[in-house]
Enzyme design. Structure first.
Site, mmCIF file in Angstrom:
data_model
loop_
_atom_site.group_PDB
_atom_site.id
_atom_site.type_symbol
_atom_site.label_atom_id
_atom_site.label_comp_id
_atom_site.label_asym_id
_atom_site.label_seq_id
_atom_site.Cartn_x
_atom_site.Cartn_y
_atom_site.Cartn_z
ATOM 1 N N ASP A 129 0.857 -1.192 0.000
ATOM 2 C CA ASP A 129 0.000 0.000 0.000
ATOM 3 C C ASP A 129 0.888 1.236 0.000
ATOM 4 O O ASP A 129 1.993 1.218 0.549
ATOM 5 C CB ASP A 129 -0.909 0.011 1.237
ATOM 6 C CG ASP A 129 -1.990 -1.059 1.177
ATOM 7 O OD1 ASP A 129 -2.448 -1.373 0.071
ATOM 8 O OD2 ASP A 129 -2.379 -1.559 2.243
ATOM 9 N N ASP A 148 -6.958 -1.509 -4.698
ATOM 10 C CA ASP A 148 -8.034 -1.172 -3.760
ATOM 11 C C ASP A 148 -8.961 -0.108 -4.352
ATOM 12 O O ASP A 148 -10.182 -0.183 -4.205
ATOM 13 C CB ASP A 148 -7.460 -0.657 -2.443
ATOM 14 C CG ASP A 148 -6.586 -1.670 -1.728
ATOM 15 O OD1 ASP A 148 -6.784 -2.883 -1.932
ATOM 16 O OD2 ASP A 148 -5.697 -1.238 -0.979
#
EC number: 3.4.23.36
Length: 168
Positions: A129, A148
């Site tokens: 991330d 995401d």
């Protein structure tokens, strides 16, 4: 008289190729961005971009919002299996409904996002991330990635498509 659109019991005549192409583009952008960020940043390193957005290298061993992040490792296999199962079901739905544009856009984005994160889990044991949004006293939203984002946009399109169907 308006007819209610439902999932077809037989395959539609449209091609799955455009939808799989969209999913592939999501995977490609996701993986290239993750490779870039892991080469430019050390774990936890942060670069301020604006007053509300940073780039930061973070590893997520769990699922959305670090759910089960510290569960001991078994969650990697469970989330990988869920991602693969979801991808197979989405491919089935794309084959059956390839002529429904918004529905298939939603599925293609979710498919690309799911497989982007599955690739991370298989290759690294965690999801990479790096997008970090924050707002003054509210603090930081959990870091996330392009996969995401594609999943969230796909989910929003899915809801919008369903609302359009209901209103017809």
């Amino acid at each position: 008289m308006a007819t209610k659109k439902t999932f077809s019991s037989k395959p539609s005549t449209g091609s799955m190729a455009p939808w799989l192409g969209i999913a592939f583009i999501v995977i490609l952008l996701d993986q290239l961005s993750k490779i870039t960020i892991t080469r430019l940043f050390a774990l936890g390193e942060e670069k301020v971009i604006t007053s509300f957005f940073n780039l930061v290298l973070a590893y997520n061993y769990g699922a959305a919002f670090s759910f089960l992040d510290k569960a001991g490792g078994w969650q990697r296999h469970m989330f990988t299996a869920i991602g693969i199962g979801a991808a197979l079901y989405i491919i089935y739905l794309l084959k059956r409904n390839s002529g429904q544009r918004m529905f298939c856009w939603a599925l293609a984005l979710i498919l690309g996002g799911a497989l982007g994160n599955v690739i991370d889990r298989i290759a690294y044991g965690h999801v990479v991330d790096f997008l970090d949004f924050h707002w003054q006293a509210f603090g930081h939203f959990p870091a996330f990635n392009i996969a995401d984002s594609a999943i969230c946009i796909g989910a929003a399109l899915f809801v919008l498509d369903e609302l359009r169907r209901v209103n017809k």
